[in-house]
Design a protein around this motif. Structure first.
Motif, PDB file in Angstrom:
ATOM      1  N   SER A 196      49.819 -90.978 -33.789  1.00 31.42           N
ATOM      2  CA  SER A 196      50.954 -91.455 -33.002  1.00 31.42           C
ATOM      3  C   SER A 196      50.880 -90.925 -31.567  1.00 31.42           C
ATOM      4  N   TYR A 197      50.605 -89.632 -31.416  1.00 28.40           N
ATOM      5  CA  TYR A 197      50.526 -89.029 -30.078  1.00 28.40           C
ATOM      6  C   TYR A 197      49.331 -89.587 -29.307  1.00 28.40           C
ATOM      7  N   SER A 198      48.237 -89.856 -30.021  1.00 24.50           N
ATOM      8  CA  SER A 198      47.040 -90.409 -29.382  1.00 24.50           C
ATOM      9  C   SER A 198      47.293 -91.789 -28.794  1.00 24.50           C
ATOM     10  N   LEU A 199      48.208 -92.534 -29.393  1.00 28.79           N
ATOM     11  CA  LEU A 199      48.473 -93.909 -28.971  1.00 28.79           C
ATOM     12  C   LEU A 199      49.462 -93.997 -27.815  1.00 28.79           C
ATOM     13  N   LYS A 200      49.967 -92.865 -27.365  1.00 24.84           N
ATOM     14  CA  LYS A 200      50.988 -92.864 -26.320  1.00 24.84           C
ATOM     15  C   LYS A 200      50.408 -92.468 -24.962  1.00 24.84           C
ATOM     16  N   ALA A 201      50.941 -93.075 -23.933  1.00 24.11           N
ATOM     17  CA  ALA A 201      50.651 -92.631 -22.570  1.00 24.11           C
ATOM     18  C   ALA A 201      51.667 -91.539 -22.246  1.00 24.11           C
ATOM     19  N   VAL A 202      51.184 -90.324 -22.085  1.00 24.42           N
ATOM     20  CA  VAL A 202      52.062 -89.162 -21.943  1.00 24.42           C
ATOM     21  C   VAL A 202      52.032 -88.661 -20.500  1.00 24.42           C
ATOM     22  N   SER A 203      53.211 -88.438 -19.931  1.00 24.93           N
ATOM     23  CA  SER A 203      53.317 -87.950 -18.553  1.00 24.93           C
ATOM     24  C   SER A 203      53.607 -86.451 -18.551  1.00 24.93           C
ATOM     25  N   ARG A 204      52.815 -85.720 -17.791  1.00 23.97           N
ATOM     26  CA  ARG A 204      53.033 -84.288 -17.602  1.00 23.97           C
ATOM     27  C   ARG A 204      52.881 -83.954 -16.121  1.00 23.97           C
ATOM     28  N   LYS A 205      53.359 -82.788 -15.755  1.00 23.40           N
ATOM     29  CA  LYS A 205      53.210 -82.354 -14.368  1.00 23.40           C
ATOM     30  C   LYS A 205      51.980 -81.466 -14.231  1.00 23.40           C
ATOM     31  N   ASN A 206      51.223 -81.675 -13.162  1.00 23.40           N
ATOM     32  CA  ASN A 206      50.062 -80.829 -12.909  1.00 23.40           C
ATOM     33  C   ASN A 206      50.498 -79.544 -12.220  1.00 23.40           C
ATOM     34  N   LYS A 207      49.547 -78.714 -11.840  1.00 24.35           N
ATOM     35  CA  LYS A 207      49.884 -77.412 -11.250  1.00 24.35           C
ATOM     36  C   LYS A 207      50.624 -77.535  -9.921  1.00 24.35           C
ATOM     37  N   GLY A 222      52.975 -79.763  -9.548  1.00 20.26           N
ATOM     38  CA  GLY A 222      54.272 -80.342  -9.866  1.00 20.26           C
ATOM     39  C   GLY A 222      54.314 -81.850  -9.817  1.00 20.26           C
ATOM     40  N   ASP A 223      53.150 -82.472  -9.637  1.00 19.34           N
ATOM     41  CA  ASP A 223      53.090 -83.932  -9.577  1.00 19.34           C
ATOM     42  C   ASP A 223      52.889 -84.503 -10.980  1.00 19.34           C
ATOM     43  N   PRO A 224      53.567 -85.603 -11.312  1.00 21.79           N
ATOM     44  CA  PRO A 224      53.402 -86.200 -12.646  1.00 21.79           C
ATOM     45  C   PRO A 224      52.022 -86.829 -12.809  1.00 21.79           C
TER      46      PRO A 224
END
Length: 228
Positions: free
Chosen positions: A102-113, A115-117
């Motif tokens: 399920s997690y593999s199939l998602k486009a996941v947004s995180r912030k880099n060092k 602070g940019d998504p």
């Protein structure tokens, strides 16, 4: 070009063909070790846990955070289908493999060092079927005389819904009904391609490249990402 590969599997399933020659037999982990060995000799990067890596001191939540980090930093998830991959009396959302898929199939947004998504793409996914202790794939793959060329039958009741729901899910299915009523699908009907272990090992890069080709065409498929 090297790929970042995560492997999802049932560690303790020992109802599989012995590929080690050990008197104790094999588990699915031995198949993972073989893939890791081949990856180590290539440009690909192995992102799953290694044999002997001790996570026993971590809580389930901490383990899941580690797994999510590795999936986020991968671009291909290989799921090993084995006879006892499912725990029948536990919900899918309580088992590792479906959560990882399920997690593999998602486009996941995180912030880099800074602070940019930064949003990851959905992973390519490839299902590799491991032979059972009798060196047979019949628990999941069977063949039938249907239409002119015959057909392959997948016993999807043996696997998790999140996997089977992403098979035969092309928005435009090329299919034909045989004289006996069997429906046969042609071409790239599934986002998650299924391959036997022996074929996969013979030409790993071919099947990896095929999985990425399907990911590049992900809009052609009805993708199910959430667990029921």
């Amino acid at each position: 070009m090297g790929r970042k590969i995560f492997i999802s599997y049932k560690y303790v399933d020992d109802d599989v063909y012995n590929i080690t020659g050990s008197i104790w037999g094999s588990t699915v982990r031995d198949y993972v070790d073989k893939i890791e060995e081949i990856i180590g000799e290539s440009d690909h990067i192995y992102k799953a846990e290694s044999e002997g890596e001790d996570l026993s001191h971590l809580s389930e939540e901490q383990i899941w955070e580690k797994l999510k980090n590795r999936i986020y930093d991968s671009t291909l998830t290989i799921v090993l289908i084995s006879p006892n991959m499912k725990e029948l009396f536990k919900e899918e959302k309580e088992q590792w493999i479906p959560r990882e898929i399920s997690y593999s199939l998602k486009a996941v947004s995180r912030k880099n060092k800074n602070g940019d998504p930064v949003t990851s793409s959905e992973n390519a996914i490839l299902a590799v079927v491991v032979p059972d202790r009798n060196n047979s794939y019949n628990y999941y793959i069977n063949y039938k005389d249907c239409c002119a060329d015959g057909c392959r039958i997948l016993s999807n009741c043996r696997i998790f819904n999140i996997i089977s729901q992403n098979m035969f899910n092309a928005k435009e299915l090329n299919k034909k009904e045989c004289e006996d009523g069997t429906i046969v699908y042609y071409g790239d009907s599934s986002y998650i391609k299924v391959v036997k272990w022996e074929d996969f090992i013979d030409d790993i890069d071919f099947y990896i490249d095929k999985a990425y080709e399907l990911r590049d065409r992900i809009d052609e498929f009805n993708i199910i990402k959430e667990l029921c």
